[in-house]
Design a protein around this motif. Structure first.
Motif, PDB file in Angstrom:
ATOM      1  N   ASN A 183       0.827  -1.201   0.000  1.00  0.00           N
ATOM      2  CA  ASN A 183       0.000   0.000   0.000  1.00  0.00           C
ATOM      3  C   ASN A 183       0.859   1.247   0.000  1.00  0.00           C
ATOM      4  OD1 ASN A 183      -2.343  -1.396  -0.045  1.00  0.00           O
ATOM      5  ND2 ASN A 183      -2.596  -1.429   2.179  1.00  0.00           N
ATOM      6  N   ASP A 184       1.907   1.178   0.784  1.00  0.00           N
ATOM      7  CA  ASP A 184       2.791   2.326   0.882  1.00  0.00           C
ATOM      8  C   ASP A 184       3.455   2.617  -0.468  1.00  0.00           C
ATOM      9  OD1 ASP A 184       3.566   4.126   2.961  1.00  0.00           O
ATOM     10  OD2 ASP A 184       5.619   3.497   2.530  1.00  0.00           O
ATOM     11  N   LEU A 185       3.848   1.573  -1.154  1.00  0.00           N
ATOM     12  CA  LEU A 185       4.487   1.756  -2.459  1.00  0.00           C
ATOM     13  C   LEU A 185       3.487   2.224  -3.515  1.00  0.00           C
ATOM     14  CD1 LEU A 185       6.953  -1.236  -2.627  1.00  0.00           C
ATOM     15  CD2 LEU A 185       7.535   1.169  -2.715  1.00  0.00           C
ATOM     16  N   LYS A 186       2.275   1.726  -3.428  1.00  0.00           N
ATOM     17  CA  LYS A 186       1.253   2.135  -4.405  1.00  0.00           C
ATOM     18  C   LYS A 186       1.021   3.633  -4.341  1.00  0.00           C
ATOM     19  CE  LYS A 186      -1.338  -2.112  -4.875  1.00  0.00           C
ATOM     20  NZ  LYS A 186      -2.433  -2.882  -4.309  1.00  0.00           N
ATOM     21  N   LYS A 187       1.003   4.156  -3.099  1.00  0.00           N
ATOM     22  CA  LYS A 187       0.796   5.592  -2.922  1.00  0.00           C
ATOM     23  C   LYS A 187       1.929   6.363  -3.581  1.00  0.00           C
ATOM     24  CE  LYS A 187      -1.185   5.204   1.539  1.00  0.00           C
ATOM     25  NZ  LYS A 187      -0.649   5.219   2.879  1.00  0.00           N
ATOM     26  N   LYS A 188       3.102   5.738  -3.665  1.00  0.00           N
ATOM     27  CA  LYS A 188       4.283   6.421  -4.192  1.00  0.00           C
ATOM     28  C   LYS A 188       4.379   6.323  -5.710  1.00  0.00           C
ATOM     29  CE  LYS A 188       7.793   7.686  -2.607  1.00  0.00           C
ATOM     30  NZ  LYS A 188       8.349   8.998  -2.295  1.00  0.00           N
ATOM     31  N   ARG A 189       3.407   5.660  -6.356  1.00  0.00           N
ATOM     32  CA  ARG A 189       3.672   5.275  -7.729  1.00  0.00           C
ATOM     33  C   ARG A 189       3.889   6.458  -8.674  1.00  0.00           C
ATOM     34  NH1 ARG A 189      -1.853   4.265  -7.228  1.00  0.00           N
ATOM     35  NH2 ARG A 189      -3.132   5.044  -8.923  1.00  0.00           N
ATOM     36  N   ASP A 190       3.329   7.610  -8.325  1.00  0.00           N
ATOM     37  CA  ASP A 190       3.549   8.753  -9.194  1.00  0.00           C
ATOM     38  C   ASP A 190       4.751   9.584  -8.766  1.00  0.00           C
ATOM     39  OD1 ASP A 190       1.357   8.106 -10.739  1.00  0.00           O
ATOM     40  OD2 ASP A 190       0.014   9.011  -9.262  1.00  0.00           O
ATOM     41  N   ALA A 191       5.189   9.340  -7.563  1.00  0.00           N
ATOM     42  CA  ALA A 191       6.343  10.104  -7.076  1.00  0.00           C
ATOM     43  C   ALA A 191       7.612   9.306  -7.345  1.00  0.00           C
ATOM     44  CB  ALA A 191       6.180  10.366  -5.599  1.00  0.00           C
ATOM     45  N   LEU A 213      10.515   6.964  -6.502  1.00  0.00           N
ATOM     46  CA  LEU A 213      10.860   5.982  -5.480  1.00  0.00           C
ATOM     47  C   LEU A 213      12.243   6.302  -4.930  1.00  0.00           C
ATOM     48  CD1 LEU A 213       9.918   2.384  -6.616  1.00  0.00           C
ATOM     49  CD2 LEU A 213       8.968   3.704  -4.750  1.00  0.00           C
ATOM     50  N   ARG A 214      12.389   6.094  -3.634  1.00  0.00           N
ATOM     51  CA  ARG A 214      13.681   6.375  -2.996  1.00  0.00           C
ATOM     52  C   ARG A 214      14.340   5.047  -2.639  1.00  0.00           C
ATOM     53  NH1 ARG A 214      13.623  11.725  -1.494  1.00  0.00           N
ATOM     54  NH2 ARG A 214      15.163  11.462   0.144  1.00  0.00           N
ATOM     55  N   VAL A 215      15.538   4.847  -3.171  1.00  0.00           N
ATOM     56  CA  VAL A 215      16.219   3.561  -2.972  1.00  0.00           C
ATOM     57  C   VAL A 215      17.511   3.773  -2.181  1.00  0.00           C
ATOM     58  CG1 VAL A 215      17.152   1.507  -4.104  1.00  0.00           C
ATOM     59  CG2 VAL A 215      15.348   2.836  -5.226  1.00  0.00           C
ATOM     60  N   MET A 216      17.665   3.013  -1.100  1.00  0.00           N
ATOM     61  CA  MET A 216      18.907   3.056  -0.329  1.00  0.00           C
ATOM     62  C   MET A 216      19.743   1.843  -0.698  1.00  0.00           C
ATOM     63  SD  MET A 216      20.776   4.617   1.783  1.00  0.00           S
ATOM     64  CE  MET A 216      20.394   5.630   3.190  1.00  0.00           C
ATOM     65  N   ILE A 217      20.950   2.108  -1.187  1.00  0.00           N
ATOM     66  CA  ILE A 217      21.870   1.025  -1.540  1.00  0.00           C
ATOM     67  C   ILE A 217      22.908   0.912  -0.424  1.00  0.00           C
ATOM     68  CG2 ILE A 217      23.450   0.141  -3.314  1.00  0.00           C
ATOM     69  CD1 ILE A 217      21.019   0.876  -4.712  1.00  0.00           C
ATOM     70  N   ASP A 218      23.143  -0.301   0.006  1.00  0.00           N
ATOM     71  CA  ASP A 218      24.055  -0.517   1.139  1.00  0.00           C
ATOM     72  C   ASP A 218      25.253  -1.357   0.710  1.00  0.00           C
ATOM     73  OD1 ASP A 218      24.995  -0.821   3.832  1.00  0.00           O
ATOM     74  OD2 ASP A 218      24.050  -2.808   3.870  1.00  0.00           O
ATOM     75  N   PRO A 219      26.412  -0.719   0.469  1.00  0.00           N
ATOM     76  CA  PRO A 219      27.610  -1.502   0.148  1.00  0.00           C
ATOM     77  C   PRO A 219      28.079  -2.235   1.409  1.00  0.00           C
ATOM     78  CG  PRO A 219      27.872   0.848  -0.384  1.00  0.00           C
ATOM     79  CD  PRO A 219      26.679   0.719   0.512  1.00  0.00           C
ATOM     80  N   GLU A 255      15.361   8.412  -6.751  1.00  0.00           N
ATOM     81  CA  GLU A 255      16.216   9.097  -5.771  1.00  0.00           C
ATOM     82  C   GLU A 255      17.036   8.007  -5.091  1.00  0.00           C
ATOM     83  OE1 GLU A 255      16.262  12.328  -5.052  1.00  0.00           O
ATOM     84  OE2 GLU A 255      14.453  13.056  -6.046  1.00  0.00           O
ATOM     85  N   VAL A 256      18.352   8.142  -5.106  1.00  0.00           N
ATOM     86  CA  VAL A 256      19.188   7.059  -4.580  1.00  0.00           C
ATOM     87  C   VAL A 256      20.197   7.597  -3.570  1.00  0.00           C
ATOM     88  CG1 VAL A 256      20.699   5.134  -5.212  1.00  0.00           C
ATOM     89  CG2 VAL A 256      19.024   5.970  -6.851  1.00  0.00           C
ATOM     90  N   ALA A 257      20.431   6.833  -2.514  1.00  0.00           N
ATOM     91  CA  ALA A 257      21.504   7.185  -1.574  1.00  0.00           C
ATOM     92  C   ALA A 257      22.265   5.919  -1.219  1.00  0.00           C
ATOM     93  CB  ALA A 257      20.919   7.816  -0.320  1.00  0.00           C
ATOM     94  N   LEU A 258      23.534   6.103  -0.816  1.00  0.00           N
ATOM     95  CA  LEU A 258      24.353   4.981  -0.355  1.00  0.00           C
ATOM     96  C   LEU A 258      24.539   5.093   1.163  1.00  0.00           C
ATOM     97  CD1 LEU A 258      27.297   4.853  -2.959  1.00  0.00           C
ATOM     98  CD2 LEU A 258      25.144   3.629  -3.031  1.00  0.00           C
ATOM     99  N   ASN A 269      12.164   3.864   0.235  1.00  0.00           N
ATOM    100  CA  ASN A 269      11.061   2.939  -0.056  1.00  0.00           C
ATOM    101  C   ASN A 269      11.579   1.529  -0.257  1.00  0.00           C
ATOM    102  OD1 ASN A 269      10.298   5.657  -1.916  1.00  0.00           O
ATOM    103  ND2 ASN A 269       8.825   5.006  -0.375  1.00  0.00           N
ATOM    104  N   LEU A 270      12.860   1.440  -0.645  1.00  0.00           N
ATOM    105  CA  LEU A 270      13.469   0.129  -0.880  1.00  0.00           C
ATOM    106  C   LEU A 270      14.896   0.140  -0.336  1.00  0.00           C
ATOM    107  CD1 LEU A 270      12.418  -0.260  -4.638  1.00  0.00           C
ATOM    108  CD2 LEU A 270      11.414  -1.504  -2.718  1.00  0.00           C
TER     109      LEU A 270
END
Ligand SMILES: [Zn+2]
Length: 408
Positions: free
Chosen positions: A170-178, A180-186, A224-227, A250-251
């Motif tokens: 549900n949370d992701l569905k609300k974001k579908r037009d915005a 998505l923010r992805v956090m990548i963890d090395p 939108e991505v961050a490490l 979001n992910l």
């Protein structure tokens, strides 16, 4: 990270060997470990990290030395006493911990102190009526987790959405037009090298390089991505998840390279997601987990406990789908490029970095991009183009997972 899939029975065996480790080197008549080992068992309760969700707070106790925390049976039904035998309190700011832990004002009294005979640390907490508490002990992991759930907050969720099986969706569905923010963890970093592989490969460096490539590709796709780290530095697992929270991710994807612990034969790609079942089963490295839910008294409590369980299950099921998407897309892409690669599949495990997302609306996965202890796979992973190919597979896996929500 070392991840070989072994059957549960074997895990039990390793678990007991792990537990008996201190005694293994001793002569047949000796009951106590030798001097050096004995010292190690007099550990310190080093640190307590507090995380929170919309409906719970979670304290993770980190200690050195062997210790099996024990819950004391008490007559008072909203008081909890936990004894950490042989441990000493380290430099812990109790006020700070209490403040974070008491986000929902469920703690009436909190006392944490060194005690003598038997020697150890005693945690004594009095909760208000509106709390229930989950205790998790990871044997051999030197960690103990206490989660405090707010019945009030769970009741709000229950009223607003019914049993929220698709909480994370549900949370992701609300974001579908915005965006998505992805956090990548090395994975790893700084003093934590991870696996030291062939061709002078060090896991932390491989992880960081692939992670930066994934960031580049996902940004091109408009995310939108961050490490969690952009350079070679030490960073705790809890801090990684906290960064994801601050970033409002979001992910979350943790990127690692694999090792096979002695054998150079194992190879292939595998992706992990956190599974709720390890509460009652076994950790990936063979240490047992015990689990207990406290302060459940009536049918309303049982109802709210099932809301809490469904939230966790929902978070688990979206993480499972996320891990599947990364694994399958990555392997397909490599096969299309005629790379001979083994699909080791999607697996569940109780990695702490994933456990931190247990009560959050953030699907999370941990991908092992190949075995740097295997000649052929290590050789490939020295190649910049191959790393880019891996990064493309992971990014497309994220895209495919997100597309589940775009078309709704
Ligand atoms: Zn690793």
């Amino acid at each position: 990270m070392k991840n070989i899939f072994i059957g549960t029975l074997f895990l039990c065996l390793i678990g007991s060997v792990y537990a008996a480790q201190g005694g293994l080197m001793l002569g047949p008549n000796s009951l106590m470990p030798s001097g050096g080992i004995l010292k190690n068992s007099e550990g310190v309760l080093k640190n307590i990290e507090v995380l929170s969700s919309d409906f719970s707070t979670q304290a993770i106790f980190f200690f050195s030395g062997a210790c099996t925390p024990k819950k004391k049976d008490l007559t008072s039904d909203s008081r909890l006493c936990i004894f950490f035998p042989t441990l000493k309190l380290g430099n812990i700011n109790q006020q700070d911990i209490l403040k974070k832990l008491n986000k929902f004002n469920l703690i009436e009294r909190f006392k944490f102190e060194n005690v003598g005979s038997p020697k150890g640390v005693l945690l004594d907490i009095k909760f208000s009526e509106g709390a229930f508490v989950k205790l998790l002990h990871m044997e051999g992991k030197n960690k103990f987790i206490m989660e405090i759930y707010s019945k009030n907050e769970l009741a709000k969720i229950d009223r607003s959405t019914g049993l929220p099986l698709y909480f994370a969706y549900n949370d992701l569905k609300k974001k579908r037009d915005a965006k998505l923010r992805v956090m990548i963890d090395p994975g790893h970093g700084g003093k934590a090298l991870g696996t030291q592989g062939l061709y002078n490969l060090i896991e932390k460096d491989v992880n960081l390089d692939i992670s930066k490539k994934v960031r580049f590709l996902l940004e091109k796709l408009g995310y939108e991505v961050a490490l969690t780290r952009t350079r070679d530095e030490d960073i705790s697992l809890v801090e990684r998840s906290r960064k994801a929270e601050v970033f409002k991710a979001n992910l979350f994807i943790s990127i690692h390279a694999n090792s096979s612990g002695g054998s150079d034969k194992a190879h292939g790609i595998e992706t992990f997601h956190f599974n709720v079942k390890p509460f009652l089963g076994f950790l990936s490295d063979g240490a047992a987990v015990s689990y207990e839910l406290l302060f459940i008294r009536n049918s309303e409590d049982h109802r709210l406990a099932s809301v809490a369980n469904n939230l966790v299950r929902s978070s688990e099921s979206s993480s499972h789908k996320f891990a599947d998407s990364i694994q399958n897309t990555l392997v397909d892409m490599l096969k299309k490029k005629n790379v001979a690669v083994i699909n080791r599949g999607t697996k569940n495990a109780c990695f702490l970095v994933l456990l931190c997302f247990l009560n959050k609306k953030i699907p999370s996965a941990l991908v092992e991009t190949g075995f740097i202890t295997n000649k052929e796979e290590a050789k490939r992973l020295t190649d910049n183009n191959y790393r880019m190919l891996i990064a493309q597979g992971i990014s497309k896996g994220v895209w495919n997972f997100a597309s589940l929500f775009r078309e709704v």
